[in-house]
Design a protein around this motif. Structure first.
Motif, short mmCIF file in Angstrom:
data_model
loop_
_atom_site.label_atom_id
_atom_site.label_comp_id
_atom_site.label_asym_id
_atom_site.label_seq_id
_atom_site.Cartn_x
_atom_site.Cartn_y
_atom_site.Cartn_z
N VAL A 193 1.06 -0.90 -0.09
CA VAL A 193 0.10 0.01 -0.28
C VAL A 193 1.18 1.32 -0.18
N ALA A 194 1.87 1.22 1.20
CA ALA A 194 3.13 2.52 0.97
C ALA A 194 3.25 2.23 -0.50
N ALA A 195 4.01 1.59 -0.94
CA ALA A 195 4.35 1.20 -2.51
C ALA A 195 4.02 2.10 -3.60
N PHE A 196 2.54 1.67 -3.04
CA PHE A 196 1.92 1.89 -4.31
C PHE A 196 1.23 3.48 -4.03
N ALA A 197 1.17 3.62 -3.17
CA ALA A 197 0.79 5.60 -2.26
C ALA A 197 2.17 6.27 -2.86
N LEU A 198 3.24 5.70 -2.86
CA LEU A 198 4.72 6.56 -3.52
C LEU A 198 4.22 6.96 -4.94
N ILE A 242 11.76 18.81 -11.09
CA ILE A 242 11.03 17.85 -10.96
C ILE A 242 10.23 15.93 -11.69
N ALA A 243 10.86 16.61 -12.45
CA ALA A 243 10.45 15.46 -13.62
C ALA A 243 11.92 14.80 -13.83
N LEU A 244 13.10 15.00 -13.41
CA LEU A 244 14.52 13.90 -12.95
C LEU A 244 14.00 14.27 -11.71
N GLY A 245 13.65 14.35 -11.12
CA GLY A 245 13.79 14.19 -9.63
C GLY A 245 13.20 13.15 -9.03
N VAL A 246 11.84 13.06 -9.36
CA VAL A 246 10.97 11.97 -9.24
C VAL A 246 11.52 10.80 -9.33
N PRO A 247 12.36 9.73 -10.68
CA PRO A 247 12.91 8.99 -11.12
C PRO A 247 14.31 8.21 -10.28
N GLY A 248 14.79 9.85 -9.76
CA GLY A 248 16.07 9.69 -8.52
C GLY A 248 15.79 9.02 -7.62
N SER A 249 14.14 9.64 -6.76
CA SER A 249 14.08 9.49 -5.59
C SER A 249 13.30 8.18 -5.73
N LEU A 250 12.13 7.64 -7.05
CA LEU A 250 11.97 6.08 -6.92
C LEU A 250 13.55 5.33 -6.39
N VAL A 251 14.75 5.65 -7.64
CA VAL A 251 16.07 4.59 -7.32
C VAL A 251 16.49 4.52 -5.31
N GLY A 252 16.21 5.57 -5.58
CA GLY A 252 17.05 6.53 -3.78
C GLY A 252 16.21 5.57 -2.78
N VAL A 253 14.67 5.48 -3.59
CA VAL A 253 13.74 4.79 -2.39
C VAL A 253 14.39 3.29 -1.78
N PHE A 254 14.65 2.84 -2.80
CA PHE A 254 14.36 1.65 -3.05
C PHE A 254 16.29 0.65 -2.89
N ALA A 255 17.03 1.60 -3.02
CA ALA A 255 17.87 0.94 -2.92
C ALA A 255 18.88 1.39 -1.75
#
Length: 174
Positions: A9-14, A41-54
């Motif tokens: 649920v948290a991952a889908f919310a993210l 914003i457009a560059l930060g979104v994929p970077g933040s996903l990678v950072g969260v899961f890493a």
């Protein structure tokens, strides 16, 4: 509610929030005055996903070892089942809450570091230079530097060895 369901649920919310941010960036890109913000914003979104899961992958062995350290002795000493003993209840709920806070903190720090790293890399900054100047990364990586490294690694090795022995014991007795 199982922990895996809460995590999903948290991952889908993210992911939903990230898609909303990308939609906002798309709308902002239509206005010339906001294009630099839209790019950020457009560059930060994929970077933040990678950072969260890493960061979650990096924190997972520590969180599991923490839970194993506290919850296995409770299981051995109490024997399982329902209890009304407040000490057993506190000793079972407390480490779970600490583990949730630790995992959430690592996720938030990974979000911030990933967002900044993606924008810094596109800006031409080398990754080691960015990481050495980032305060969140220095705080996250502090346990991996001296003098903390050896006790942390010994603790992780002992806890995971005990976990492996328990799994083998259960496998051989099954």
């Amino acid at each position: 509610m199982p922990a895996s369901f809460a995590y999903l649920v948290a991952a889908f919310a993210l992911v939903a929030v990230e898609l909303l941010l990308l939609g906002a960036a798309l709308l902002m890109a239509l206005v010339p005055r906001f294009r630099s913000h839209a790019k950020w914003i457009a560059l930060g979104v994929p970077g933040s996903l990678v950072g969260v899961f890493a960061s979650q992958l990096a924190a997972l062995p520590i969180v599991l070892a923490f839970l194993w350290t506290f919850l296995v002795p409770v299981g051995y000493l109490h024997g399982g089942g329902q209890t009304a003993n407040p000490f057993v209840i506190a000793f079972a709920i407390g480490p779970a809450l600490v583990a949730i806070v630790l995992f959430a903190s690592a996720s938030l720090a990974g979000f911030v570091v990933g967002w900044g790293a993606a924008n810094a890399l596109v800006g031409g900054a080398p990754l080691p230079a960015f990481l050495s100047s980032n305060r969140a990364w220095r705080y996250l990586s502090a346990p991996l530097r001296r003098p903390y490294r050896l006790p942390l690694l010994v603790w992780l090795a002992v806890v995971w060895a005990m976990f492996g022995l328990a799994v083998l014991r259960g496998w051989f007795h099954a």
